[in-house]
Design a protein around this motif. Structure first.
Motif, PDB file in Angstrom:
ATOM      1  N   ASN A   1       0.806  -1.222   0.000  1.00  0.00           N
ATOM      2  CA  ASN A   1       0.000   0.000   0.000  1.00  0.00           C
ATOM      3  C   ASN A   1       0.840   1.273   0.000  1.00  0.00           C
ATOM      4  N   LEU A   2       2.170   1.131  -0.126  1.00  0.00           N
ATOM      5  CA  LEU A   2       3.051   2.298  -0.168  1.00  0.00           C
ATOM      6  C   LEU A   2       2.905   3.036  -1.500  1.00  0.00           C
ATOM      7  N   PRO A   3       3.317   4.307  -1.561  1.00  0.00           N
ATOM      8  CA  PRO A   3       3.193   5.084  -2.805  1.00  0.00           C
ATOM      9  C   PRO A   3       3.905   4.459  -4.002  1.00  0.00           C
ATOM     10  N   ASN A   4       5.091   3.871  -3.782  1.00  0.00           N
ATOM     11  CA  ASN A   4       5.831   3.222  -4.869  1.00  0.00           C
ATOM     12  C   ASN A   4       5.998   1.744  -4.517  1.00  0.00           C
ATOM     13  N   PRO A   5       4.908   0.965  -4.635  1.00  0.00           N
ATOM     14  CA  PRO A   5       4.925  -0.392  -4.092  1.00  0.00           C
ATOM     15  C   PRO A   5       5.861  -1.350  -4.819  1.00  0.00           C
ATOM     16  N   GLU A   6       6.115  -1.115  -6.123  1.00  0.00           N
ATOM     17  CA  GLU A   6       6.924  -2.074  -6.869  1.00  0.00           C
ATOM     18  C   GLU A   6       8.327  -2.213  -6.281  1.00  0.00           C
ATOM     19  N   VAL A   7       9.005  -1.071  -6.119  1.00  0.00           N
ATOM     20  CA  VAL A   7      10.366  -1.100  -5.579  1.00  0.00           C
ATOM     21  C   VAL A   7      10.358  -1.585  -4.138  1.00  0.00           C
ATOM     22  N   ALA A   8       9.374  -1.122  -3.357  1.00  0.00           N
ATOM     23  CA  ALA A   8       9.295  -1.529  -1.946  1.00  0.00           C
ATOM     24  C   ALA A   8       9.094  -3.033  -1.821  1.00  0.00           C
TER      25      ALA A   8
ATOM     26  N   LEU B   1      28.377 -10.388   6.627  1.00  0.00           N
ATOM     27  CA  LEU B   1      28.418 -10.604   5.175  1.00  0.00           C
ATOM     28  C   LEU B   1      27.367  -9.751   4.462  1.00  0.00           C
ATOM     29  N   THR B   2      26.206  -9.624   5.081  1.00  0.00           N
ATOM     30  CA  THR B   2      25.137  -8.803   4.501  1.00  0.00           C
ATOM     31  C   THR B   2      25.573  -7.350   4.373  1.00  0.00           C
ATOM     32  N   MET B   3      26.212  -6.831   5.389  1.00  0.00           N
ATOM     33  CA  MET B   3      26.666  -5.439   5.343  1.00  0.00           C
ATOM     34  C   MET B   3      27.803  -5.254   4.345  1.00  0.00           C
ATOM     35  N   VAL B   4      28.699  -6.213   4.268  1.00  0.00           N
ATOM     36  CA  VAL B   4      29.828  -6.116   3.319  1.00  0.00           C
ATOM     37  C   VAL B   4      29.326  -6.150   1.881  1.00  0.00           C
ATOM     38  N   LEU B   5      28.311  -6.976   1.629  1.00  0.00           N
ATOM     39  CA  LEU B   5      27.796  -7.170   0.258  1.00  0.00           C
ATOM     40  C   LEU B   5      26.485  -6.419   0.027  1.00  0.00           C
ATOM     41  N   ARG B   6      26.217  -5.403   0.811  1.00  0.00           N
ATOM     42  CA  ARG B   6      24.921  -4.726   0.759  1.00  0.00           C
ATOM     43  C   ARG B   6      24.599  -4.141  -0.616  1.00  0.00           C
TER      44      ARG B   6
ATOM     45  N   GLY C   1      17.850  -4.369 -11.541  1.00  0.00           N
ATOM     46  CA  GLY C   1      17.436  -2.977 -11.397  1.00  0.00           C
ATOM     47  C   GLY C   1      18.257  -2.215 -10.368  1.00  0.00           C
ATOM     48  N   SER C   2      18.715  -1.026 -10.734  1.00  0.00           N
ATOM     49  CA  SER C   2      19.529  -0.215  -9.813  1.00  0.00           C
ATOM     50  C   SER C   2      18.674   0.380  -8.695  1.00  0.00           C
ATOM     51  N   ALA C   3      17.410   0.694  -9.005  1.00  0.00           N
ATOM     52  CA  ALA C   3      16.528   1.263  -7.977  1.00  0.00           C
ATOM     53  C   ALA C   3      16.301   0.256  -6.849  1.00  0.00           C
ATOM     54  N   VAL C   4      16.082  -0.997  -7.219  1.00  0.00           N
ATOM     55  CA  VAL C   4      15.901  -2.044  -6.217  1.00  0.00           C
ATOM     56  C   VAL C   4      17.192  -2.263  -5.440  1.00  0.00           C
ATOM     57  N   ALA C   5      18.328  -2.210  -6.147  1.00  0.00           N
ATOM     58  CA  ALA C   5      19.628  -2.402  -5.494  1.00  0.00           C
ATOM     59  C   ALA C   5      19.857  -1.321  -4.431  1.00  0.00           C
ATOM     60  N   ASP C   6      19.506  -0.086  -4.764  1.00  0.00           N
ATOM     61  CA  ASP C   6      19.671   0.999  -3.797  1.00  0.00           C
ATOM     62  C   ASP C   6      18.746   0.809  -2.597  1.00  0.00           C
ATOM     63  N   SER C   7      17.521   0.345  -2.867  1.00  0.00           N
ATOM     64  CA  SER C   7      16.562   0.126  -1.777  1.00  0.00           C
ATOM     65  C   SER C   7      17.017  -1.002  -0.860  1.00  0.00           C
ATOM     66  N   VAL C   8      17.542  -2.082  -1.445  1.00  0.00           N
ATOM     67  CA  VAL C   8      18.055  -3.196  -0.646  1.00  0.00           C
ATOM     68  C   VAL C   8      19.254  -2.749   0.177  1.00  0.00           C
ATOM     69  N   SER C   9      20.127  -1.959  -0.425  1.00  0.00           N
ATOM     70  CA  SER C   9      21.291  -1.441   0.307  1.00  0.00           C
ATOM     71  C   SER C   9      20.848  -0.585   1.489  1.00  0.00           C
ATOM     72  N   ASP C  10      19.762   0.182   1.281  1.00  0.00           N
ATOM     73  CA  ASP C  10      19.237   1.032   2.347  1.00  0.00           C
ATOM     74  C   ASP C  10      18.643   0.200   3.480  1.00  0.00           C
ATOM     75  N   LEU C  11      18.060  -0.961   3.107  1.00  0.00           N
ATOM     76  CA  LEU C  11      17.454  -1.844   4.111  1.00  0.00           C
ATOM     77  C   LEU C  11      18.469  -2.776   4.770  1.00  0.00           C
ATOM     78  N   ALA C  12      19.685  -2.856   4.235  1.00  0.00           N
ATOM     79  CA  ALA C  12      20.685  -3.815   4.714  1.00  0.00           C
ATOM     80  C   ALA C  12      20.962  -3.730   6.214  1.00  0.00           C
TER      81      ALA C  12
ATOM     82  N   ASN D   1       6.368   8.914   6.384  1.00  0.00           N
ATOM     83  CA  ASN D   1       6.868   8.737   5.013  1.00  0.00           C
ATOM     84  C   ASN D   1       8.232   8.051   4.932  1.00  0.00           C
ATOM     85  N   LEU D   2       8.458   7.088   5.804  1.00  0.00           N
ATOM     86  CA  LEU D   2       9.731   6.351   5.782  1.00  0.00           C
ATOM     87  C   LEU D   2       9.650   5.100   4.903  1.00  0.00           C
ATOM     88  N   GLY D   3       8.470   4.826   4.351  1.00  0.00           N
ATOM     89  CA  GLY D   3       8.317   3.721   3.412  1.00  0.00           C
ATOM     90  C   GLY D   3       8.624   2.361   4.021  1.00  0.00           C
ATOM     91  N   ALA D   4       9.264   1.502   3.190  1.00  0.00           N
ATOM     92  CA  ALA D   4       9.571   0.131   3.609  1.00  0.00           C
ATOM     93  C   ALA D   4      10.492   0.117   4.823  1.00  0.00           C
TER      94      ALA D   4
END
Length: 510
Positions: free
Chosen positions: A307-314, A376-381, A391-402, A455-458
């Motif tokens: 239900n987030l504004p940009n659900p695909e990337v989230a 390992l997760t943080m090193v390879l975030r 996708g680079s957008a997803v990669a950035d989001s995963v790195s942010d969630l790492a 508005n912090l999203g995922a």
């Protein structure tokens, strides 16, 4: 087979075995003997020598239990996943349908059955430690009866899965295809009902390798049969029926092993299995509520993120992080099983020091492994997501969630183990209340507020729900640390006395 005297056991323990009609040590009884308790009580050794020797003794037992248990859960997970992969080659609709059926409807049945089967862990584990071997077969039969009956309302949900999925917002085409797959999973409901009590029955006796071998062999058969039926054009229904058949192969394989090998703990079918079902149901229900509240917690995370504004990337980023978390969680589940077995065995045997020491060793072992994965997760975030998508957008989001994923991984090294300790002690009802408060009163509402209001999203949703997990872990840690293990031994003794009814002749001898 070695006799009691060959093992050098003390006379009271020998008499305890012989009172139960046993002249030799049953399978894995050496692990639940007084060796660890004797080491911890040996004042001739210095404290450091005593704990060093005890750690070595406990670690050997622990990893013999945890490693095969991890393999079993991983193989069972791969079996379901392989079906989805095969269905994905049929088309996008088939992949969506099998994923929805497996991760939605089927997960509900899996959680309920696994949770209710956990009651067997408490009772069989403590009875085995107390050398009340004849009761293990009674407990597993009682549990199977209750789970088979529980399968009936689940059957209704499976039958009406199409209108349920449409009501939940799925398209008619996806709901129709998913319902077809679910119909093929109906026999799997009752395979779960038989499998989990049998699996816990074996685990309580430290018998885990046979389940791993059976699961590995079944996976090979499953892959071949799935490929074959899809070649025949049987589609989603055929793939689901093969998955159900594979679970029944696991059940039959384990039961054949029990009948042919577990002579002390399986004495055939008995009418005693129908006694005390109401009290058994209450413990089983508490176990199911405790486990289901944990299983559904992170599923709700994904639903809220839609239900987030940009659900695909989230959704993509959360799906990647959840997949990593679930695979590492399989390791924690192995330690969960080991903790339950060790604690229940030692409490049943009347070894408070061993029970307490087992908790420390299993928790530290699990935390160390989880911390390695977190690092390992943080090193390879920045690289993790590319194993799933480009996708680079997803990669950035995963790195942010790492960072949140890393914290979750460490908590997963603690929380499941403490849940295993709770099962070993019989604290299911208490933990169910803790889960309701921490997860559903605190975690989900706070996550929703952070994700949508601020508005912090995922990241906000996960942060709030992670807060609930931290709260639950702290409470379980506090309770475990303050536990009076001598009192727990007495509680286990009283529980076994309550659950052991008058002896009756078996209905059918094997």
């Amino acid at each position: 087979m070695e006799s009691f005297q060959d093992k050098g056991l003390n006379q009271p323990l020998v008499e305890s075995f012989q009172e139960n009609g046993l002249n030799h040590l049953p399978v894995a009884a050496e692990e639940v003997s007084s060796e660890l308790e004797n080491v911890l009580s040996d004042r001739r050794l210095t404290a450091s020598s005593r704990y060093r020797k005890a750690t070595w003794v406990e670690s050997k037992i622990l990893f013999k239990l945890a490693a095969p248990a991890i393999i079993v859960y991983l193989l069972n997970n791969v079996t379901s996943m392989s079906t989805q992969i095969f269905c994905g080659h049929l088309g996008n609709l088939e992949l969506a349908a099998s994923s929805l059926a497996n991760n939605g409807i089927q997960l509900l049945a899996y959680g309920v059955m696994l949770g209710m089967g956990s009651a067997v862990e408490t009772l069989c584990g403590q009875a085995y430690g107390a050398h009340k071997y004849e009761m293990l077969g009674i407990y597993v039969q009682r549990s199977t009866i209750l789970l088979m009956v529980t399968g009936l309302p689940l059957l209704v949900i499976y039958i009406f899965s199409k209108p349920i999925l449409i009501l939940l917002g799925q398209s008619i085409s996806v709901a129709s295809a998913a319902a077809l797959f679910v119909y093929g999973l109906i026999p799997q409901i009752f395979a779960y009902a038989a499998n989990f009590p049998i699996q816990k029955f074996l685990q309580s006796q430290s018998i885990v390798n046979p389940s791993a071998y059976i699961s590995a062999g079944t996976l090979v058969i499953h892959i071949f049969l799935t490929w074959f039926v899809l070649k025949l054009g049987w589609g989603l229904l055929g793939a689901a029926l093969v998955l159900s058949l594979s679970w029944w192969i696991i059940v039959i394989g384990q039961f054949v092993y029990i009948v042919t090998t577990c002579k002390q703990t399986w004495n055939g079918f008995s009418v005693r299995a129908f006694h005390g079902l109401w009290d058994f149901l209450k413990l089983s229900t508490s176990s199911a509520v405790m486990l289901c509240l944990e299983t559904w917690y992170f599923q709700i995370l994904v639903l809220i993120a839609g239900n987030l504004p940009n659900p695909e990337v989230a959704l993509d980023s959360l799906a990647i992080c959840s997949t990593i978390l679930s695979w590492v969680f399989m390791i924690a589940v192995g330690f969960n099983a080991a903790a339950s077995v060790r604690v229940s065995n030692e409490l049943g045997a009347g070894h408070p020091k061993s029970a307490a020491f087992s908790v420390v060793v299993v928790t530290l072992s699990s935390v160390v492994i989880a911390t390695v994965f977190a690092i390992l997760t943080m090193v390879l975030r920045h690289q993790i997501s590319y194993a799933f998508t480009g996708g680079s957008a997803v990669a950035d989001s995963v790195s942010d969630l790492a960072p949140l994923l890393a914290i979750s991984l460490v908590l997963n090294g603690i929380q499941p183990v403490l849940s295993g300790v709770a099962v070993g002690c019989g604290w299911q009802t208490f933990v169910a209340y803790v889960n309701i408060g921490c997860y559903y009163v605190v975690g989900i509402p706070v996550g929703a507020v952070l994700g949508f209001k601020f508005n912090l999203g995922a990241k906000g949703i996960w942060s709030g729900m992670l807060g609930g997990t931290v709260m639950q872990t702290i409470i379980l840690l506090w309770v475990t640390i303050r536990t009076d293990w001598n009192k727990e031994v007495e509680i286990a003794k009283n529980r076994l006395s309550k659950w052991e009814d008058e002896k009756a002749e078996p209905l059918l001898k094997e």
